[in-house]
Design a protein around this motif. Structure first.
Motif, PDB file in Angstrom:
ATOM      1  N   LEU A 138      50.764  65.278  25.873  1.00 44.52           N
ATOM      2  CA  LEU A 138      50.401  65.737  27.207  1.00 44.52           C
ATOM      3  C   LEU A 138      49.891  64.552  28.009  1.00 44.52           C
ATOM      4  O   LEU A 138      48.995  63.827  27.567  1.00 44.52           O
ATOM      5  N   TYR A 139      50.466  64.340  29.186  1.00 42.16           N
ATOM      6  CA  TYR A 139      50.010  63.292  30.095  1.00 42.16           C
ATOM      7  C   TYR A 139      49.174  63.913  31.202  1.00 42.16           C
ATOM      8  O   TYR A 139      49.578  64.899  31.837  1.00 42.16           O
ATOM      9  N   LEU A 140      48.001  63.363  31.427  1.00 47.36           N
ATOM     10  CA  LEU A 140      47.144  63.759  32.535  1.00 47.36           C
ATOM     11  C   LEU A 140      46.863  62.534  33.389  1.00 47.36           C
ATOM     12  O   LEU A 140      46.341  61.534  32.892  1.00 47.36           O
ATOM     13  N   GLY A 141      47.238  62.600  34.643  1.00 43.55           N
ATOM     14  CA  GLY A 141      46.974  61.501  35.569  1.00 43.55           C
ATOM     15  C   GLY A 141      46.202  62.016  36.773  1.00 43.55           C
ATOM     16  O   GLY A 141      46.625  62.993  37.405  1.00 43.55           O
ATOM     17  N   PHE A 142      45.094  61.397  37.077  1.00 48.07           N
ATOM     18  CA  PHE A 142      44.262  61.807  38.199  1.00 48.07           C
ATOM     19  C   PHE A 142      44.369  60.744  39.290  1.00 48.07           C
ATOM     20  O   PHE A 142      43.972  59.596  39.101  1.00 48.07           O
ATOM     21  N   TYR A 143      44.921  61.158  40.425  1.00 44.79           N
ATOM     22  CA  TYR A 143      45.180  60.249  41.530  1.00 44.79           C
ATOM     23  C   TYR A 143      44.315  60.645  42.725  1.00 44.79           C
ATOM     24  O   TYR A 143      44.310  61.809  43.132  1.00 44.79           O
ATOM     25  N   LEU A 144      43.599  59.699  43.289  1.00 43.19           N
ATOM     26  CA  LEU A 144      42.793  59.977  44.470  1.00 43.19           C
ATOM     27  C   LEU A 144      43.693  60.289  45.662  1.00 43.19           C
ATOM     28  O   LEU A 144      44.672  59.582  45.917  1.00 43.19           O
TER      29      LEU A 144
END
Length: 314
Positions: A138-144
């Protein structure tokens, strides 16, 4: 908010339409990623194509409305996109090396009572094994979100993610974000997680906590927010910033399972069929022909290989 921002930054005075969050208009006209439709005065669709093409559109308008002696050129329009620089550190957090052909997942942000915006937008993807068998990555990416003009405060609080998968060893686990030298930055926070025995019937609960400040330094706050990740592909998930051309299209020929030089729907990645067809099927025959593959890649080739977006700007 996005429309208001692009109108401000381009000095645009033309009318804009905003689709719903469920993409109802996009779905109604075919679901193409860069589609184009022409309506007549009665609202009937008289032209529809998967990929917007200015020259073809001008020919359509000439047919339906008539030609003009001096066609408007780009330089005649008082629109200039203003790039607004930010004095915040970026490219200080190394990007993860991710497996190919990750599938975008459906995400539901869980609104809290405090009314704080979702400054960090979650991008969730997975390998096919996680969706189909409950085991995979699972990939989780948090982008502002650039609309809010905020940045991470790396001294006020550490970026953390808590996972409730309903099963598996990672249930209830808290993951720490990277240690970052600058006091503030705007780089994404990325995680690649191995999950096992996860039920696709139950969403994965994601809780994220971080500190954020606005660029004008009028506030700095601690934020804790939740998302639900559903183990189903998101047909309109698009691609994460920075991998659009490289990961999706550079090796597109390798998808040609039967070796006939063309790509049909059953040879394309599940959940992304309309994305590939929409970008590359210029003759709208429902498949991607060898000539269309070559033409598409030629648009972005700089003589040294496929162009990449090094700063994650899209």
């Amino acid at each position: 908010m996005h429309i208001a921002e692009v109108k401000r930054r381009t000095n645009s005075e033309i009318p804009w339409l905003c689709d719903t969050e469920e993409f109802e208009l996009k779905q109604a006209v075919g679901g193409a990623p860069n589609g184009e439709i022409v309506l007549d005065p009665e609202g009937r669709i008289v032209r529809k194509r998967f990929w917007s093409d200015p020259e073809t559109l001008r020919a359509d308008l000439t047919e339906f409305v008539g030609g003009v002696e001096n066609p408007t050129q780009i330089e005649d329009i008082d629109v200039a996109f203003r790039v607004e620089s930010r004095e915040i550190a970026s490219n200080v957090v190394p990007r993860l090396e991710l497996p190919g052909r990750l599938m975008p997942l459906q995400i539901e942000p869980v609104a809290g009572d405090e009314g704080i915006p979702f400054y960090a937008k979650l991008r969730a993807e997975s390998t096919s094994g996680l969706v189909n068998r409950g085991s995979g990555q699972l990939y989780l990416g948090f982008y502002l979100d650039p609309l809010y003009k905020v940045h991470w405060n790396n001294r006020m609080a550490k970026f953390q993610v808590s996972i409730d998968s309903g099963a598996g060893e990672l249930n209830g686990t808290t993951l720490d974000g990277p240690d970052v030298d600058p006091d503030s930055d705007i780089d994404p926070r990325q995680f690649l997680i191995d999950l096992d025995d996860v039920s696709s019937e139950e969403p994965i609960e994601i809780t994220v906590s971080y500190a954020v400040c606005d660029d004008a330094e009028t506030f700095c706050i601690n934020v804790e927010q939740q998302y639900r990740v559903v183990l189903e592909t998101d047909e309109f998930g698009g691609t994460r910033p920075g991998i659009f051309l490289v990961e999706m299209f550079n090796d597109v020929e390798k998808m040609d399972a039967n070796g006939d030089g063309h790509l049909t729907a059953d040879e394309l990645p599940p959940g992304r069929v309309s994305l590939y067809i929409g970008h590359m099927d210029k003759n709208s025959n429902g498949q991607i022909d060898a000539e269309e593959i070559a033409d598409f890649k030629a648009m972005f080739n700089n003589g040294e290989g496929f162009l990449t977006d090094k700063n994650d700007g899209g």
